[in-house]
Write an enzyme that holds these catalytic residues in place. Structure first.
Site, PDB file in Angstrom:
ATOM      1  N   HIS A   1       0.829  -1.217   0.000  1.00  0.00           N
ATOM      2  CA  HIS A   1       0.000   0.000   0.000  1.00  0.00           C
ATOM      3  C   HIS A   1       0.858   1.260   0.000  1.00  0.00           C
ATOM      4  O   HIS A   1       0.544   2.237   0.692  1.00  0.00           O
ATOM      5  CB  HIS A   1      -0.933   0.025   1.215  1.00  0.00           C
TER       6      HIS A   1
ATOM      7  N   HIS B   1      -5.473  -2.629  12.972  1.00  0.00           N
ATOM      8  CA  HIS B   1      -5.765  -1.292  12.472  1.00  0.00           C
ATOM      9  C   HIS B   1      -7.065  -1.216  11.677  1.00  0.00           C
ATOM     10  O   HIS B   1      -7.323  -0.211  10.991  1.00  0.00           O
ATOM     11  CB  HIS B   1      -4.598  -0.802  11.607  1.00  0.00           C
TER      12      HIS B   1
ATOM     13  N   ASP C   1      -4.512  -9.864   3.013  1.00  0.00           N
ATOM     14  CA  ASP C   1      -3.195 -10.470   3.219  1.00  0.00           C
ATOM     15  C   ASP C   1      -3.249 -11.509   4.337  1.00  0.00           C
ATOM     16  O   ASP C   1      -2.327 -12.306   4.483  1.00  0.00           O
ATOM     17  CB  ASP C   1      -2.120  -9.410   3.494  1.00  0.00           C
TER      18      ASP C   1
ATOM     19  N   HIS D   1       2.715 -10.942  10.630  1.00  0.00           N
ATOM     20  CA  HIS D   1       3.782 -10.659   9.660  1.00  0.00           C
ATOM     21  C   HIS D   1       5.130 -10.734  10.383  1.00  0.00           C
ATOM     22  O   HIS D   1       5.254 -10.311  11.536  1.00  0.00           O
ATOM     23  CB  HIS D   1       3.648  -9.249   9.075  1.00  0.00           C
TER      24      HIS D   1
ATOM     25  N   TYR E   1       6.927  -0.608  10.942  1.00  0.00           N
ATOM     26  CA  TYR E   1       5.571  -1.134  10.806  1.00  0.00           C
ATOM     27  C   TYR E   1       4.597  -0.306  11.636  1.00  0.00           C
ATOM     28  O   TYR E   1       3.529   0.100  11.156  1.00  0.00           O
ATOM     29  CB  TYR E   1       5.561  -2.594  11.254  1.00  0.00           C
TER      30      TYR E   1
ATOM     31  N   HIS F   1      -8.549 -11.162  11.315  1.00  0.00           N
ATOM     32  CA  HIS F   1      -8.577  -9.902  10.580  1.00  0.00           C
ATOM     33  C   HIS F   1      -9.000 -10.175   9.137  1.00  0.00           C
ATOM     34  O   HIS F   1      -8.490 -11.091   8.499  1.00  0.00           O
ATOM     35  CB  HIS F   1      -7.178  -9.271  10.650  1.00  0.00           C
TER      36      HIS F   1
ATOM     37  N   ASP G   1      -1.873  -8.335  13.281  1.00  0.00           N
ATOM     38  CA  ASP G   1      -1.043  -7.197  12.876  1.00  0.00           C
ATOM     39  C   ASP G   1      -0.218  -6.596  14.019  1.00  0.00           C
ATOM     40  O   ASP G   1       0.812  -5.971  13.776  1.00  0.00           O
ATOM     41  CB  ASP G   1      -1.908  -6.103  12.246  1.00  0.00           C
TER      42      ASP G   1
ATOM     43  N   GLU H   1      -8.631  -8.296   6.367  1.00  0.00           N
ATOM     44  CA  GLU H   1      -7.800  -7.801   5.267  1.00  0.00           C
ATOM     45  C   GLU H   1      -7.196  -8.982   4.494  1.00  0.00           C
ATOM     46  O   GLU H   1      -6.735  -9.948   5.091  1.00  0.00           O
ATOM     47  CB  GLU H   1      -6.704  -6.888   5.819  1.00  0.00           C
TER      48      GLU H   1
END
Length: 305
Positions: A24, A144, A82, A222, A191, A78, A163, A80
């Site tokens: 992003h 987030h 990824d 991650h 990060y 989460h 995250d 998202e």
């Protein structure tokens, strides 16, 4: 592609993205990983999945341990993609699995993205018995995304943090004590600065919700897994979320005919003459994500254009 045992009958089954250089617009010069975890118990549980292009890698790692069809639960911390991108693919190979996600936002997000699946919503304080182990769910909204949550296993003292506490870092070694610690701390700071800095209050709320949990391992979404420096990364999040600053300056500029650059050089030297370490960033030459990493803990910021 083999699973990596991180604790007895608990495996990392994620994927390493060695080639990723942008997330992003966030410069990821060291790549990243998409971490998923498999727990073998009376109810076999997969915690998170991976980005969709890496779905076969996830499946192969799971299959190196058990038949994927035996999975009973898939926890989606989460929405998202990824983290959830391989969810439909895994559900096709896990016909009896239920998808556990936060309510209402996790349910809303997964349904919008992937349609009808056998979902089960959880909220703060809910637990799930999977045999000799229990999973506790702690919402971490806006850390987030609105749906974000973490999963805690009290019997193992492991926090599956998604995250939180992560880094965009590709490594062949899974643990903090197997990597260069200075690199880990920098990537964790980068990060936080680029993804979580706007949500300092939410980060404080999450840390407060977790403070009474004895945590021996943080299995991130991650990057690497924290096992030897759990307290240190927790303390850094406390510092960053409260906006603790250091006596240093960041000078950032853009320039057409170098007049603004001349002012930026003068200001940088002025800070240094006052005993304040200063760094100098030309927006045309430096990645915004590196600049934000320095801004996070610097007392002074000078911007010119």
């Amino acid at each position: 592609m083999k699973a990596v045992e991180i604790r007895k009958d608990i495996y990392w089954v994620g994927a390493i993205d060695w080639s990723m250089r942008s997330f992003h617009g966030y410069d990821t010069s060291r790549g990243s990983s998409y971490n998923a975890y498999l727990i073998l118990d009376e109810k076999i549980t997969l915690i998170d999945t991976v980005k969709e292009p890496f779905k076969e890698e996830l499946l192969e790692r799971v299959a190196s341990v058990i038949d994927p069809a035996k999975i009973d639960y898939i926890i989606s911390n989460h929405v998202e993609p990824d983290h959830s991108g391989a969810l439909p693919f895994m559900m096709a190979h896990c016909p009896n699995a239920k998808v556990i996600t936060s309510i209402p936002q996790g349910l809303k997000g997964l349904k919008a993205r992937y349609g009808d699946l056998p979902y089960e919503g959880v909220k703060a304080g809910d637990t799930l018995s999977i045999g000799k182990r229990t999973l506790q769910f702690v919402p971490t909204p806006m850390l987030h995304w609105p749906d974000s949550m973490v999963t805690y296993c009290p019997e193992e003292k492991i926090l599956f943090s998604n995250d939180a506490f992560g880094q965009h870092l590709a490594s062949g070694s899974r643990f903090d004590d197997e990597n260069d610690l200075s690199v880990l701390y920098y990537e964790a700071k980068k990060y936080y600065a680029n993804i979580l800095m706007l949500y300092g209050r939410q980060a404080q709320a999450a840390l407060k919700a977790l403070k009474d949990l004895p945590i021996e391992m943080i299995a991130t979404g991650h990057g690497i897994i924290w096992r030897s420096h759990v307290q240190e990364i927790h303390d850094l999040y406390e510092k960053w979320s409260h906006g603790a600053l250091e006596k240093r300056a960041v000078v950032v500029f853009d320039t057409m005919w170098h007049s603004t650059e001349q002012m930026a050089r003068t200001i940088t030297e002025a800070f240094q003459e006052k005993g304040v370490p200063a760094v100098f960033y030309d927006l045309k030459e430096n990645a915004l994500s590196d600049i934000m990493t320095d801004i996070l803990t610097s007392e002074y910021l000078a911007v010119g254009s």
